[in-house]
Write a protein that holds these residues in place. Structure first.
Motif, short mmCIF file in Angstrom:
data_model
loop_
_atom_site.label_atom_id
_atom_site.label_comp_id
_atom_site.label_asym_id
_atom_site.label_seq_id
_atom_site.Cartn_x
_atom_site.Cartn_y
_atom_site.Cartn_z
N TYR A 186 -9.86 -2.01 -1.25
CA TYR A 186 -8.71 -1.61 -2.06
C TYR A 186 -8.85 -2.34 -3.39
O TYR A 186 -8.44 -3.48 -3.54
CB TYR A 186 -7.40 -1.99 -1.36
CG TYR A 186 -6.16 -1.49 -2.07
CD1 TYR A 186 -5.93 -0.13 -2.24
CD2 TYR A 186 -5.22 -2.39 -2.58
CE1 TYR A 186 -4.80 0.32 -2.90
CE2 TYR A 186 -4.08 -1.95 -3.23
CZ TYR A 186 -3.88 -0.59 -3.38
OH TYR A 186 -2.76 -0.13 -4.03
N SER B 59 -7.06 7.52 -2.07
CA SER B 59 -7.70 6.94 -0.88
C SER B 59 -8.87 7.82 -0.50
O SER B 59 -8.75 9.05 -0.44
CB SER B 59 -6.69 6.88 0.28
OG SER B 59 -7.32 6.40 1.44
N HIS C 246 -8.35 3.03 -2.66
CA HIS C 246 -8.37 2.59 -1.26
C HIS C 246 -9.53 3.26 -0.55
O HIS C 246 -9.74 4.47 -0.70
CB HIS C 246 -7.05 2.97 -0.58
CG HIS C 246 -7.05 2.69 0.89
ND1 HIS C 246 -6.98 3.68 1.85
CD2 HIS C 246 -7.14 1.52 1.58
CE1 HIS C 246 -7.02 3.12 3.05
NE2 HIS C 246 -7.12 1.83 2.91
N GLU D 61 -2.81 0.93 6.54
CA GLU D 61 -3.03 0.60 5.13
C GLU D 61 -2.42 1.69 4.24
O GLU D 61 -1.80 1.39 3.21
CB GLU D 61 -4.53 0.44 4.84
CG GLU D 61 -5.11 -0.83 5.44
CD GLU D 61 -6.63 -0.92 5.35
OE1 GLU D 61 -7.27 0.02 4.84
OE2 GLU D 61 -7.19 -1.93 5.81
N GLU D 62 -2.59 2.92 4.65
CA GLU D 62 -2.02 4.01 3.85
C GLU D 62 -0.49 3.93 3.83
O GLU D 62 0.14 4.21 2.81
CB GLU D 62 -2.48 5.37 4.39
CG GLU D 62 -3.97 5.60 4.17
CD GLU D 62 -4.33 7.06 4.19
OE1 GLU D 62 -3.65 7.86 3.54
OE2 GLU D 62 -5.31 7.41 4.88
N ILE E 297 0.49 1.32 1.35
CA ILE E 297 0.28 1.78 -0.04
C ILE E 297 1.33 2.83 -0.42
O ILE E 297 1.94 2.75 -1.49
CB ILE E 297 -1.15 2.37 -0.20
CG1 ILE E 297 -2.19 1.25 -0.02
CG2 ILE E 297 -1.31 3.04 -1.55
CD1 ILE E 297 -3.62 1.75 0.15
N ASN F 106 -4.76 -4.68 1.43
CA ASN F 106 -6.11 -5.09 1.87
C ASN F 106 -6.11 -6.45 2.56
O ASN F 106 -7.13 -7.13 2.60
CB ASN F 106 -7.07 -5.08 0.68
CG ASN F 106 -6.61 -6.00 -0.45
OD1 ASN F 106 -5.49 -6.53 -0.39
ND2 ASN F 106 -7.45 -6.18 -1.45
#
Lengths: 430, 471
Positions: free
Chosen positions: B23, B348, B373, B381-382, B385, B463
């Protein structure tokens, strides 16, 4: 019987344990394997998400070449430590797959380490080469029961007359939640509370309540060994049925036996039975002219699990005048239960004409269907090609389902039997 | 020729310096690449289950005509073939060797042989792919000996694909495994046949049917006869590939392996423009193809003028958009979003490699604050974000839609739409505008959804669990 399977429909041990874990509120899986084990189950599973709507969020070590060569236990330790921080859970379940089992990772040691630090966690060794999703059911059950016993947690006091339902696999069939819902609804009509082990309302607490149940209700061969085990451990009696009930006759047969076992006044049940039968007869009467005009009396073949097939066959034969020509049971129930299933199916008016086969092999299924030329097939999306070839309708009743969205619909119980008639008629009209 | 005769190509990590976690701002990635002459490998200390090369390989094979597949492994390794996309291919046939514990100890050549023979006898396919799995890779089962023993007995050409599920962290490597196998076992061995007129290979891997039709239509307008490979191709189409006048790539990340092999080994010029995504992107792709094949500039310009006029309104103007797409799509869509007046606020991609340096430079210049990303299937993680960015719209591949919906963000999954070419750009704009204007479904979900993650996770950097790998 061959080992290889053409167009296989049933996933592996790991995918079965994963399905079960995801189906219990507060249980968090941690896959210890190469990437893709859970994702295969996701792609091959339902088109919809599970009861808690987080199908893709599966913690996993995703071991790589380095871990296969040098071992993946340190990666697992790291993953456990961080999973606890990212996802809250009442019980973490490390599910080890083929790769890490073959290289001999000491998973129990890593789990013990976390457990000693106060993390509620267990390990289930579930390499795909050791079985299928159906074997995963008992494996999962036994692992949770062992954890609860070892952990010496107090058994919560159950409500009187509480019943555990055994033998219905949580996935991958789209119908598992709705079938369970129908059975729960039936039991509730005569005042029997159900202890939810999977789906909404389930959680560590309900699993702790298992020994407090007054009775275990078994609805497929996959629940029988568990019921026997629970009887020997906790003295809980059990009742077994050849599968999910379909229609009033089967539903009330089940309720009457349950009522007898749990001391419920028979008058109450017989009054409900009278009303349900009246309602069903009303529906059948409505269909009378339509049934004859559109030639609704059909020969059919059915391809599905042992939990659902016997009930549907009996209902369609006895209440709807349909003629079953081939029955294919795809979940490979243990040998000792097959005769009983075949006997149940042979109880119909066309006993001698029925072919009953136990196979999940696409070639066997296709050949059998081709040989018997049914006028309609009840099966899965895997039978779609053959239905096209034969030029007959297909109603999807079994996994994989690819043409329907199943949210509330079930083909068992009272409402389910009506839905079955509606959907079969729609397929024929189309 | 030797590298193309090996069992399998190098992994994307070794061959292309691919990374699958990160990221970072483009500036930082470019600086890193400049200093180390490579991207440094990263690992996750918390990860979520994701796809692998085996799944990608099966996805590609299942789109081929007249092919059957033996998945050589435990039953669970074939489950991806129950995917709706595969089941909708008429005549898709496969077998799994269903390895058991004994096979993992004693070997499994017998059941592999039986599986191949039974598929061949029953369905008479032109090609039988044998896709290996982690168990077979670890046990080192001798697939090639079985293939050698029975190849002459059967009508189908046997094509072993050596996927293992763990050597590469980049799932897309599975496409390369299949392309390598096709090149090794079909294209190199093919005898030249007489063909009536010059044709071009259209290298199509994961494209939607609409995309293949659209690009075929545009190439036909330029007077090019197309041989689509390998998706939808049959054995003959592949065996003729070396006789093509050109190879034209669609998705540069996916078509590169086969395009380069055909160019290097068979002298078929490889034309690989950027992905034909968006009006301008499609026009550029068409112009590049036209130039390479020597088409009249006027002919190209005429098509461009006719086609590009159709996209008039920009109904997503002003929207803040995040994208989570295969790398070529994610970079390609930035221009389209700009043309539509929307602002890309998050991006991403499943992997990055040295082929993307030029794209990173463009993003650095056009979107200097846009962190990239890198990760496939890392929903947590998504989620982190997306929660920070709170976009108006999320454009994604289907597996990445649920995370946005849970946060109340309308999402459009592009895989099932077919967004390439001029007509694809229109479809994309239509779907995006509809999702943006009528967000009731996402809003409803967002209101009632619960997050599977602890609140503390959202306070950490996305991250947090990504570290540089210690070699």
């Amino acid at each position: 019987m061959t080992q290889q399977i053409i167009n296989a429909r049933n996933g592996c041990l790991l995918q079965g344990v994963l399905n079960a874990t995801k189906a219990v509120g507060g249980f968090v899986p941690i896959i210890h394997s190469n990437p893709g084990c859970g994702f295969q189950g996701y792609l091959g599973g339902s088109l919809l998400d599970g009861p808690f709507g987080d199908e893709g969020d599966i913690p996993a070590t995703n071991v790589s070449e380095k871990h296969v060569v040098f071992g993946g236990t340190s990666r697992l330790r790291e993953q456990i430590k961080n999973t606890v921080k990212v996802q809250q859970g009442d019980l973490y379940i490390v599910i080890s797959g083929c790769a890490t089992e073959l290289v001999g990772d000491d998973v129990p040691a890593m789990v013990r380490e976390a457990h000693d630090q106060g993390v509620p966690i267990i390990a289930i060794s579930a390499p795909g080469f050791k079985g299928d999703i159906y074997h995963a059911y008992a494996l999962f059950f036994q692992a949770i029961l062992a954890y609860l016993a070892e952990d010496a947690r107090p058994v919560a006091t159950g409500r009187s007359g509480l019943v555990n339902i055994l033998g219905l696999l949580p996935g991958p069939s789209d119908f598992w939640e709705t079938d369970l819902g129908e059975v729960v609804g039936l039991l509730e009509t005569i005042g029997i509370p159900v202890n939810p082990l999977f789906g909404w309302g389930s959680g560590l607490t309900t699993w702790q309540q298992i020994p407090a149940a007054a009775l275990n209700l078994v609805l497929s061969p996959w629940g029988i060994p568990l019921a026997k085990d629970l009887e020997s451990r906790f003295g809980t009696p059990y009742l077994t049925f050849p599968g999910l009930p379909v229609g009033p006759e089967q539903s009330f047969h089940m309720l009457e036996r349950l009522g007898e076992a749990l001391g419920i006044a028979p008058d109450r049940i017989s009054e409900l039975r009278r009303r349900a039968e009246q309602q069903m007869h009303g529906y059948l009467r409505k269909m009378g002219r339509f049934y004859v005009t559109y030639h609704l009396q059909k020969t059919f073949a059915i391809v599905g699990e042992s939990a659902l097939v016997p009930g549907i066959v009996q209902f369609l034969q006895r209440s709807f005048g349909w003629v079953v020509v081939a029955v294919l049971i795809t979940d490979n129930p243990p040998q000792e239960y097959r005769t009983a299933i075949a006997d149940t199916l042979a109880g119909g008016p066309e006993a001698t004409a029925i072919t009953v086969l136990f196979s999940e092999d696409g070639a066997v299924i296709e050949d059998t269907l081709r040989e018997h030329q049914p006028e309609i097939i009840l099966g899965s999306a895997l039978e779609a090609g053959l239905a096209r070839e034969l030029g007959v309708p297909l109603l999807e009743i079994a996994h994989p389902i690819r043409q329907s969205v199943i949210l509330q619909k079930s083909y068992c119980g009272l409402r389910g039997a009506v839905a079955l008639l509606e959907d079969l008629s729609r397929e024929i009209l189309q | 020729m030797s590298e193309y005769r090996r069992k399998a190509p190098s992994t994307s990590e070794r061959r292309l310096n691919a990374i699958s976690a990160g990221y970072d701002l483009p500036e930082a990635l470019l600086r890193e690449y400049g200093e180390h002459e490579e991207f440094r490998q990263r690992v996750r200390t918390f990860a979520q289950d994701t796809t692998n090369d085996l799944i990608y390989a099966m996805r590609l094979i299942s789109g081929m005509a007249g092919a059957a597949t033996v998945v050589h492994g435990p039953r669970g390794c074939a489950m991806a073939l129950l995917d709706r996309a595969n089941l909708s291919v008429p005549g898709a046939q496969w077998a799994v060797t269903n390895l058991n514990e004994r096979d993992t100890i004693m070997g499994s050549e017998r059941v592999l042989r039986e599986s191949i023979l039974s598929l061949d006898r029953r369905y008479r396919p032109e090609l039988i792919f044998i896709v290996t799995t982690p168990v077979v890779a670890i046990n080192n089962d001798d697939v090639l000996t079985v293939v050698g023993e029975i190849q002459d007995e059967i009508g189908a050409r046997l094509v072993p694909v050596f996927s293992d599920g763990f050597n590469s962290r980049v799932g897309r490597s599975g496409y390369d495994l299949v392309l390598h196998a096709l090149f090794r076992d079909l294209i190199i061995r093919a005898r030249p046949t007489s063909t009536d007129e010059p044709f071009a290979n259209l290298i199509t891997i994961s494209e939607h049917r609409h995309d293949r039709e659209e690009l075929g239509r545009l190439l036909a307008a330029l007077g090019i006869r197309v041989n689509p490979i390998p998706n939808t191709a049959n054995r003959l189409g592949l065996e003729q590939a070396a006789q093509a006048r050109w190879s034209i790539g669609v998705n540069p990340d996916e078509s590169e392996y086969l395009g380069v092999a055909l160019e290097q080994q068979n002298g078929v010029p490889f034309v690989q423009p950027d992905l034909p995504l968006g009006i301008a992107g499609t026009s550029r792709w068409l112009a590049a193809v036209g130039q390479a094949i020597g088409s009249e500039t006027a002919a190209v310009a005429q098509i461009q003028a006719q086609e590009s006029a159709a996209l008039q309104s920009t109904p997503i103007s002003g929207a803040r958009v995040t994208v989570s797409l295969p790398t070529a799509y994610a970079f390609g869509i930035l221009d389209l979003l700009r043309d539509l007046g929307a602002e890309a606020v998050g991006i991403s991609v499943p992997s990055l490699d040295r082929r993307h340096i030029g794209k990173l430079e463009q993003v650095r210049d056009s979107h200097p604050g846009l962190a990239v990303h890198v990760g496939e299937g890392q929903i947590f993680e998504e989620a982190n974000i997306l929660k920070r960015l709170a976009p108006d719209l999320h454009l994604c591949w289907d597996e990445h839609a649920a995370v946005a919906l849970r946060l109340g963000i309308p999402a459009v999954a592009l895989r099932e739409i077919g967004v390439l070419g001029y007509s694809g750009a229109k479809r994309l704009a239509t779907h995006a505008a509809r999702a943006l204007r009528y967000p009731a479904f996402a809003a409803n979900l967002g209101e009632h959804a619960r997050s599977p993650y602890a609140d503390s996770w959202y306070k950490k950097k996305p991250n947090w669990y990504i570290k540089h790998e210690v070699k």
